[in-house]
Structures are given as C-alpha cells and as structure tokens.
Scaffold this motif. Structure first.
Motif, short mmCIF file in Angstrom:
data_model
loop_
_atom_site.label_atom_id
_atom_site.label_comp_id
_atom_site.label_asym_id
_atom_site.label_seq_id
_atom_site.Cartn_x
_atom_site.Cartn_y
_atom_site.Cartn_z
N PHE A 1 6.92 -17.01 -5.38
CA PHE A 1 6.52 -15.54 -6.03
C PHE A 1 6.35 -15.65 -7.47
O PHE A 1 6.84 -16.31 -8.14
CB PHE A 1 7.44 -14.67 -5.83
N THR A 2 4.88 -14.96 -7.87
CA THR A 2 4.85 -14.97 -9.14
C THR A 2 4.55 -13.24 -9.42
O THR A 2 3.68 -12.92 -8.86
CB THR A 2 3.61 -15.42 -9.83
N GLY A 3 5.14 -12.50 -10.35
CA GLY A 3 5.06 -11.29 -10.76
C GLY A 3 6.33 -10.78 -11.58
O GLY A 3 6.98 -11.38 -12.19
N SER A 4 6.38 -9.57 -11.18
CA SER A 4 7.50 -8.79 -12.27
C SER A 4 8.83 -9.23 -11.69
O SER A 4 9.16 -9.36 -10.75
CB SER A 4 7.36 -7.32 -12.16
N LYS B 1 0.07 -13.90 0.45
CA LYS B 1 -0.38 -12.53 0.36
C LYS B 1 -0.81 -12.26 -1.11
O LYS B 1 -0.03 -12.40 -2.00
CB LYS B 1 0.87 -11.54 0.61
N ILE C 1 10.65 -6.98 -8.96
CA ILE C 1 10.21 -7.54 -7.69
C ILE C 1 10.91 -8.90 -7.46
O ILE C 1 11.54 -9.03 -5.92
CB ILE C 1 8.94 -7.31 -7.36
N GLY D 1 6.06 -8.26 2.47
CA GLY D 1 7.26 -8.84 1.71
C GLY D 1 8.59 -8.71 2.71
O GLY D 1 9.22 -9.75 2.63
N ALA E 1 2.41 -4.26 0.08
CA ALA E 1 3.17 -5.26 -0.38
C ALA E 1 4.73 -5.46 0.15
O ALA E 1 5.31 -6.32 0.59
CB ALA E 1 3.27 -5.28 -2.00
N GLU E 2 5.08 -4.17 0.23
CA GLU E 2 6.75 -3.94 0.94
C GLU E 2 6.80 -4.49 2.07
O GLU E 2 7.65 -5.25 2.35
CB GLU E 2 7.01 -2.71 0.57
N LYS F 1 14.35 -8.38 -6.19
CA LYS F 1 14.66 -7.92 -4.88
C LYS F 1 14.22 -9.00 -3.74
O LYS F 1 15.01 -9.23 -2.90
CB LYS F 1 13.53 -6.64 -5.02
N LEU F 2 13.14 -9.65 -4.00
CA LEU F 2 12.70 -10.69 -2.98
C LEU F 2 13.75 -11.77 -2.84
O LEU F 2 14.26 -12.19 -1.83
CB LEU F 2 11.33 -11.40 -3.36
N TRP G 1 -2.23 -10.57 -9.83
CA TRP G 1 -3.64 -10.36 -10.03
C TRP G 1 -4.18 -11.00 -11.40
O TRP G 1 -5.56 -11.21 -11.42
CB TRP G 1 -4.32 -8.94 -10.09
N ALA H 1 -2.54 -10.23 -4.72
CA ALA H 1 -2.26 -8.93 -5.17
C ALA H 1 -3.26 -8.01 -4.48
O ALA H 1 -4.48 -8.43 -4.19
CB ALA H 1 -2.52 -8.81 -6.61
N PRO H 2 -2.83 -6.77 -4.18
CA PRO H 2 -4.13 -5.88 -3.37
C PRO H 2 -5.17 -5.32 -4.41
O PRO H 2 -6.13 -5.27 -3.61
CB PRO H 2 -3.03 -4.55 -3.22
N ILE I 1 3.34 -15.26 -2.55
CA ILE I 1 3.03 -13.62 -3.18
C ILE I 1 2.26 -14.08 -4.47
O ILE I 1 3.33 -14.44 -5.31
CB ILE I 1 4.06 -12.89 -3.19
N THR I 2 1.30 -13.68 -4.76
CA THR I 2 0.58 -13.81 -6.09
C THR I 2 0.18 -12.70 -6.74
O THR I 2 -0.08 -11.56 -5.95
CB THR I 2 -0.54 -14.92 -5.88
P1 ADP Z 1 2.43 -6.71 -11.53
O1 ADP Z 1 3.10 -5.46 -12.01
O2 ADP Z 1 1.98 -7.59 -12.20
O3 ADP Z 1 1.48 -6.05 -10.47
P2 ADP Z 1 4.30 -7.06 -9.15
O4 ADP Z 1 5.68 -7.61 -9.27
O5 ADP Z 1 4.22 -5.57 -8.83
O6 ADP Z 1 3.52 -7.30 -10.57
O7 ADP Z 1 3.18 -7.56 -8.18
C1 ADP Z 1 3.02 -9.06 -8.11
C2 ADP Z 1 2.80 -9.35 -6.38
O8 ADP Z 1 4.00 -8.89 -5.98
C3 ADP Z 1 1.80 -8.69 -5.96
O9 ADP Z 1 1.11 -9.32 -5.16
C4 ADP Z 1 2.25 -7.49 -5.09
O10 ADP Z 1 1.39 -6.65 -4.30
C5 ADP Z 1 3.58 -7.83 -4.81
N1 ADP Z 1 4.64 -6.97 -4.62
C6 ADP Z 1 4.80 -5.93 -5.43
N2 ADP Z 1 6.10 -5.22 -4.72
C7 ADP Z 1 6.31 -6.14 -3.77
C8 ADP Z 1 7.48 -6.06 -2.78
N3 ADP Z 1 8.40 -4.93 -2.80
N4 ADP Z 1 7.63 -7.02 -1.65
C9 ADP Z 1 6.71 -7.87 -1.73
N5 ADP Z 1 5.69 -8.20 -2.60
C10 ADP Z 1 5.31 -7.20 -3.52
#
Ligand code: ADP
Length: 474
Positions: free
Chosen positions: A220-223, A169, A226, A206, A202-203, A229-230, A145, A171-172, A142-143
C-alpha cells in the motif's frame, strides 16, 4: 475497464466512475467500477494462475517484464499525457515518470533472474541445510494518484518478477494510467490471471483484499491513517504487508552550505509534483546567520515558477489534485499567518482564465514556529515554512520531532557533519547535498509511522519472497 483473468470487462452491476481533469474541471472519462464481487473474482483468478506462474523460470518472467518495459517506453508520450490530464502534474514531470516507471519494470525484470538461495553450514556432519526463496503467493496492491504509473510498477513488477500473481487497485481519480499500463501487460503476453486490475470503491475492495485468506501480501502507498487500518484488517489472516505512508521531510541548511545549491535543491524537493509527494520538503531549517539570504533567494525563485495547465510545456506547477487538497493548503497558510508567519511569496489561490482548476501559488513563509499546523501536518501542496536554528543539536532534535520518518535532506560542505547528521536523522532516506535521493537501484521506504518495507532495489524483491528453510539428514 476492469482486467480480470486476462479479459477486459465492465462491472457486473454496470456501475461506472467519472474521472476529471484537475486543471480544467472537465470530465475526462467514465470507467467501470467494480466492487467486492469483481475483487473476489480477480483474487480467485490470481490464485488459479499462481499454481503455474510460481513454477515459471526467472528467465521466462524476465522476458515478459522486459517486453512490458519496452511497451511503456513505446507508448510513453500517450501515457504521459494521460498522467497529466488525470492528476495535473506538468508534462515534463509526467515524461520523467514514464522513464522511471519503465526503469522499475526493467530493474525487476533483471532481478527475476537473480533469486538465489543459500547453503547454511550445518552443526553436524550428517545434515545439509538450505534456504530457498519462494514467491509469497497472491499479492494485492493499492496505489495513490500522485505517481499513477511508477507507484504501480514499484509494487506489481517485483511481485510478478518474484513469481507472485497480483491484483491492483489504483486510486479512483487516476485509473486511466493504470488501464494503459495493463494494456502493456496484456500485450506482453502474461498468462490470464497473473495480473488483474480492479477499479472501484476503495473500502469495499480494500475489505476483500484484507480479509480474503488467499491474499498473502498487501502493498500500500497512501495516507498513514488508511495504512494503519489496512494493517489492522490484515492481522486476522496474518498477511505480509508493506506500507509507504506519509512523510514530513525536514530540509536542513547549515551556514557552510553552498547557498545557491541549497536553494535550488529546496525548490526541486518542495515544488515537484506541486508539492504532492511523500518525500517533498515540509519544513526548511536554515542556520541563523544565513537565514535571511536563503529565504530571499528561495522566495524569489519560488515566485518565478510558472503555474498552469500541466499540458503546457512551460508549466512548472500544475493544479492540486482536488478541492480538498486546495482547501487544506489554504487552511495551512491561513493558520501560519495567524501564528505570526510572514508570507514572502504566494499565499493565495490562482484563477486562470478559461480554466476551472485547483491552482495555488508557490508559497514561502518565514518566521515559522512549531505551533503552526504546517509544522507537524503533511501539507501536500506548494507551501513551505522556513525556521531558523542555532546549533546542530537543536536542529537534529527539531528535525526528528515528528511521528513520520520518510525522507530528510541536509546541506553542508562539511562531510563529517553530513555523516553525523545521517546517523542522527531518524529517517529511512537521507539526502546529503542531494535533493533527489531516489533511484530504481535503491530501496525506498520510511521508518516510524512512515511505513514498513522497501520498494525498489534488490530489497524491493524481498517483499514478495518467503524464505523456506530445508534440513536434509543423510
Ligand atoms: P490520499 O489522501 O493520498 O488519496 P488515501 O490513503 O486516501 O490517500 O488513498 C490512497 C489509496 O488508498 C487510494 O487508492 C485509495 O482509493 C485507497 N483507499 C482509501 N481508503 C481506503 C480503504 N478504506 N481501504 C482500502 N483502500 C483505501
């Protein structure tokens, strides 16, 4: 379009999602949006493909990956323009991302040929002990943007090199770059099911990734929230996870530093990608005796950075990614002002004629204090507070006073001090007089709540390999 089992297709429901250009506010494209059904199909295809992909030689996998690297370079300008259009960064930086994205693929293509095992000295004469490295299985990624190409190549290409099959997957808001990368993978000749792309909610996606027992690894790279939770959701099936989460990078400048170099370094670590990277400087700490000189020079430089549409060659700072990002940056600046911060430059949004984008002026705030939101929360924008300090111990304790631990920077001409700082800073990456401590050859990753695992370097491959211990009695 989704790419599942070697075929480009729409979602079964016919649903789509819209991609916008954050510089102009205009619609860029509609892409297929698949959910749990498509994700499950992709996982099943990857599982089927794994039975033969895991038995290919490193050389075979390497040849295909080298072809992918070549195709990324050949299509570089087109992919760079796509990156800029869908997430806003300057075209110069997007072109740099093409180079690093392709370099990651090439690096892992080389590593595919070097997956060695080990022989272990046995404790008795009639035994032979060995360690084999095997691909972990089906891997999901999961990546985000902010680096729509290289964040993907850092995950899926070591997986493919190791002999894993993958489902991505993206980012949208940045699926177009992912689609272009998968076009390169498709043309390279990977067998059906080895690499799959699902785009959608995403949810839902995911949930399938984390609960499906076939998936053995999640990258995973992101917040941070999240990511947590993953990790929690992956626990039920004991998946291997790697997590690249948030950061809150300190940038420390000692009185003996070359001030001009430190200013230039801070400019590049702060304003790259409009401040939207997890290793961007979040807090600048400057020794008391040079704080005024540093702040003045830094603000003068920051103020000159050209903000605009990333597609214009002279643009240095593109728009922020969306309205929430702009809101957060504005909120942090207002909060800093309320707490006595002194805005040396910027401090406001920017309306550019003919554009409906999320622009914010490069902003420098001095006389910063620890009670400001910006001192602890990740801003993810072109704003930075400057704090002053008196002693080495004081700045070490302030720099480490965070749950994050991704990157830290330190400027000093005293190498002993540089080494002391390196040992004391609780971060996964430390740049001493170096604003760019990142290379495909080296492992990237954080400690504490910034994450688990590494991407890049030989360590990046290990994330996709399991060690099998074999004991032979003869
Ligand atoms: P940002 O705030 O930088 O967008 P996110 O952590 O929200 O960071 O998003 C990073 C990636 O995680 C994106 O691909 C996003 O769609 C995905 N993502 C966000 N929420 C979830 C979730 N509940 N389960 C799986 N993937 C998620």
């Amino acid at each position: 379009m989704l790419y599942i089992n070697g075929t480009w297709r729409q979602a079964q429901s016919g649903e789509t999602l819209t991609v916008y250009n954050p510089a102009t506010g205009k619609e860029l494209a509609e892409v297929a949006s698949g959910g749990r059904i498509e994700t499950k199909e992709a996982i099943d295809a990857a599982n089927e493909a794994f039975t033969h992909w895991k038995n290919t030689t490193g050389l075979e996998r390497s040849t295909l990956l080298r072809k992918t690297a070549e195709l990324i370079r050949e299509n570089g300008e087109d992919i760079a323009q796509t990156i800029t259009k869908e997430m806003g960064k300057s075209i110069t930086e997007a072109r740099r991302e093409i180079i690093s994205g392709a370099n990651y693929v090439e690096w892992f293509a080389e590593e595919a040929k070097r997956i060695y095992g080990e022989t272990i000295p046995a404790p008795q004469k009639d035994k032979h002990l060995m360690l084999m490295n095997e691909p972990i299985g089906v891997a999901a990624a999961i990546t985000p943007w902010n680096f729509p190409l290289s964040m993907i190549t850092r995950k899926i290409t070591p997986a493919l090199a190791a002999g894993c099959t993958v489902i991505l997957k993206p980012a949208p808001n940045t699926p177009l770059t992912a689609i272009k990368l998968f076009e390169c993978l498709d043309k390279s000749g990977f067998p059906a099911g080895v690499a799959n792309l699902v785009i959608g909610p995403a949810e839902e996606i995911g949930k399938e990734f984390t609960t499906n027992p076939i998936v053995r690894k999640l990258a995973f790279t992101g917040s941070t929230n999240i990511g947590k939770k993953l990790m929690k959701d992956s626990a039920a099936t004991v998946k291997k996870v790697s997590m690249e989460l948030g950061g809150h990078a300190p940038f420390v400048v000692f009185e003996d530093a070359d001030i001009d170099e430190a200013v230039a370094g801070a400019i590049s670590t702060k304003f790259v990608n409009s401040g939207q990277t997890c290793i961007c400087t979040n807090r600048i700490y400057v020794a008391d005796e040079i704080a005024d000189e540093f702040s003045t020079k830094f603000a003068q430089k920051a103020n000159k950075l050209k903000v605009g549409n990333g597609l214009e060659e002279e643009t240095k700072i593109g728009p922020l990614v969306n309205a929430q990002a702009l809101e957060k940056v504005s909120r942090h600046v207002e909060d800093a002002k309320k707490h006595g911060g002194n805005v040396l430059c910027g401090g406001e949004t920017l309306d550019l004629p003919g554009m409906n984008g999320f622009f914010y002026k490069p902003t420098v705030i001095n006389e910063a204090t620890e009670d400001m939101q910006i001192a602890t929360e990740e801003t993810f924008g072109p704003v930075v507070p400057i704090f002053s300090f008196q002693t080495e111990d004081e700045v070490i304790s302030k720099a480490n006073d965070t749950n994050y631990g991704l990157a830290a920077y330190c400027y000093t001409k005293d190498l002993s001090r540089g080494l002391r700082m390196t040992r004391q800073l609780e971060y996964g990456i430390v740049g001493i007089n170096d604003p760019a401590p990142i290379a495909v050859q080296s492992p990237f990753g954080g400690v504490k709540e910034s994450g688990i695992g590494k991407e890049g370097g030989r360590q990046g491959m290990e994330e996709y390999l399991e060690k099998k211990f074999i004991s032979i009695k003869y």
